[in-house]
Structures are given as C-alpha cells and as structure tokens.
Design a protein around this motif. Structure first.
Motif, PDB file in Angstrom:
ATOM      1  N   PRO A  40       0.779  -1.241   0.000  1.00  0.00           N
ATOM      2  CA  PRO A  40       0.000   0.000   0.000  1.00  0.00           C
ATOM      3  C   PRO A  40       0.810   1.292   0.000  1.00  0.00           C
ATOM      4  O   PRO A  40       0.252   2.363  -0.171  1.00  0.00           O
ATOM      5  CB  PRO A  40      -0.834  -0.105   1.279  1.00  0.00           C
ATOM      6  CG  PRO A  40      -0.101  -1.040   2.141  1.00  0.00           C
ATOM      7  CD  PRO A  40       0.604  -1.993   1.228  1.00  0.00           C
ATOM      8  N   ILE A  41       2.138   1.221   0.176  1.00  0.00           N
ATOM      9  CA  ILE A  41       2.944   2.432   0.262  1.00  0.00           C
ATOM     10  C   ILE A  41       4.115   2.359  -0.706  1.00  0.00           C
ATOM     11  O   ILE A  41       4.834   1.362  -0.740  1.00  0.00           O
ATOM     12  CB  ILE A  41       3.489   2.623   1.696  1.00  0.00           C
ATOM     13  CG1 ILE A  41       2.357   2.771   2.687  1.00  0.00           C
ATOM     14  CG2 ILE A  41       4.419   3.821   1.765  1.00  0.00           C
ATOM     15  CD1 ILE A  41       2.790   2.727   4.127  1.00  0.00           C
ATOM     16  N   LYS A  42       4.309   3.447  -1.463  1.00  0.00           N
ATOM     17  CA  LYS A  42       5.536   3.634  -2.235  1.00  0.00           C
ATOM     18  C   LYS A  42       6.304   4.740  -1.539  1.00  0.00           C
ATOM     19  O   LYS A  42       5.728   5.758  -1.151  1.00  0.00           O
ATOM     20  CB  LYS A  42       5.234   4.025  -3.676  1.00  0.00           C
ATOM     21  CG  LYS A  42       4.872   2.857  -4.549  1.00  0.00           C
ATOM     22  CD  LYS A  42       4.912   3.266  -6.004  1.00  0.00           C
ATOM     23  CE  LYS A  42       4.775   2.046  -6.856  1.00  0.00           C
ATOM     24  NZ  LYS A  42       5.879   1.878  -7.759  1.00  0.00           N
ATOM     25  N   VAL A  43       7.614   4.557  -1.375  1.00  0.00           N
ATOM     26  CA  VAL A  43       8.369   5.451  -0.513  1.00  0.00           C
ATOM     27  C   VAL A  43       9.668   5.896  -1.180  1.00  0.00           C
ATOM     28  O   VAL A  43      10.270   5.161  -1.958  1.00  0.00           O
ATOM     29  CB  VAL A  43       8.653   4.761   0.844  1.00  0.00           C
ATOM     30  CG1 VAL A  43       9.516   3.546   0.679  1.00  0.00           C
ATOM     31  CG2 VAL A  43       9.247   5.707   1.844  1.00  0.00           C
ATOM     32  N   GLY A  44      10.060   7.153  -0.872  1.00  0.00           N
ATOM     33  CA  GLY A  44      11.336   7.698  -1.313  1.00  0.00           C
ATOM     34  C   GLY A  44      12.029   8.376  -0.139  1.00  0.00           C
ATOM     35  O   GLY A  44      11.390   8.744   0.846  1.00  0.00           O
ATOM     36  N   PHE A  45      13.342   8.532  -0.265  1.00  0.00           N
ATOM     37  CA  PHE A  45      14.142   9.137   0.807  1.00  0.00           C
ATOM     38  C   PHE A  45      15.047  10.194   0.198  1.00  0.00           C
ATOM     39  O   PHE A  45      15.620   9.967  -0.868  1.00  0.00           O
ATOM     40  CB  PHE A  45      15.009   8.071   1.501  1.00  0.00           C
ATOM     41  CG  PHE A  45      14.213   6.962   2.099  1.00  0.00           C
ATOM     42  CD1 PHE A  45      13.769   7.043   3.395  1.00  0.00           C
ATOM     43  CD2 PHE A  45      13.886   5.846   1.354  1.00  0.00           C
ATOM     44  CE1 PHE A  45      13.015   6.024   3.952  1.00  0.00           C
ATOM     45  CE2 PHE A  45      13.134   4.819   1.893  1.00  0.00           C
ATOM     46  CZ  PHE A  45      12.701   4.909   3.193  1.00  0.00           C
ATOM     47  N   THR A  46      15.182  11.323   0.871  1.00  0.00           N
ATOM     48  CA  THR A  46      16.056  12.369   0.360  1.00  0.00           C
ATOM     49  C   THR A  46      16.749  13.105   1.501  1.00  0.00           C
ATOM     50  O   THR A  46      16.202  13.226   2.602  1.00  0.00           O
ATOM     51  CB  THR A  46      15.268  13.355  -0.530  1.00  0.00           C
ATOM     52  OG1 THR A  46      16.175  14.266  -1.109  1.00  0.00           O
ATOM     53  CG2 THR A  46      14.233  14.109   0.238  1.00  0.00           C
TER      54      THR A  46
END
Length: 126
Positions: free
Chosen positions: A46-52
């Motif tokens: 249910p979640i698509k995630v990115g990190f910056t």
C-alpha cells in the motif's frame, strides 16, 4: 509480512514525486519530515516510498548517501507500523533535515513517532 524494501515499493516516478511535493501533506518529527499523499498505484504493497537528504544541509555526498541508507534500513524494519490498518494506497517521501548525521536509534525513534502521527491523522480524517 516480509521485511524487505523491494523495487515495487520504491517511489521513482517523476510525475508522482512532483505531485507529492505540490499536493502532499507534511508531518514533522526532528530530524525527519514526512510528505504523504493518497494516490492509487500498481504496487501490491500500500505504500511507495522515497528518501532524500538535501545538499544544502549535508554537503558531502558520502554522508548524504549514508544517511539515506540508514533511513531506508530503519523504514524497512518498521514499515509494518505504517502499513497496518491501511485501506488506501499512499506515496511517501522522507526528508532528512538535520545538519549532521544522527545515530540509528534517534532516527528509529523519529520514524516511529512519525508513524503514530500519520496513523492518528489518517484515522481522524476517515
């Protein structure tokens, strides 16, 4: 639930990222900020995630990459806190805002705190 962070769970679409920054809601727990948006996607998770990590706050790429690696690991181990009880699909972006690198335990505490804030906000809005 598998404790992995596979290719289908990563946020890579430029359109989705632009939409996330334009329309997303924000939650803070120093040193991490979460931007989230309810958006349908093809992934079964249910979640698509990115990190910056902004170049403005952490100058050296070596340090930025290490911080992102640690944040991904903390999320991977605690993603069940976000995904349990979710009926909709979401996209996330975690932004690191401190000037120096913090310990693993501090990042873990911050992500757990954000997960409770996120779930409380989602439950309140439904």
């Amino acid at each position: 639930m598998r404790y992995t962070l596979g290719k289908e769970e990563k946020l890579k679409s430029k359109k989705a990222i632009e939409q996330l920054f334009a329309e997303g809601n924000r939650l803070n727990s120093f040193p991490i900020q979460l931007i989230y948006l309810k958006k349908k996607h093809q992934s079964e998770f249910p979640i698509k995630v990115g990190f910056t990590v902004p170049k403005r706050s952490v100058k050296l790429a070596v340090h930025r990459n290490r911080i992102k690696r640690v944040m991904r690991e903390v999320y991977r181990k605690n993603k069940h806190l976000f995904s349990n009880n979710l009926k909709e699909h979401y996209i996330f972006m975690f932004i690191y805002s401190a000037k120096e690198e913090l310990k693993y335990e501090d990042l873990e505490f911050s992500i757990k705190k954000i997960s409770t804030k996120f779930l409380n906000k989602i439950i309140k809005n439904e």
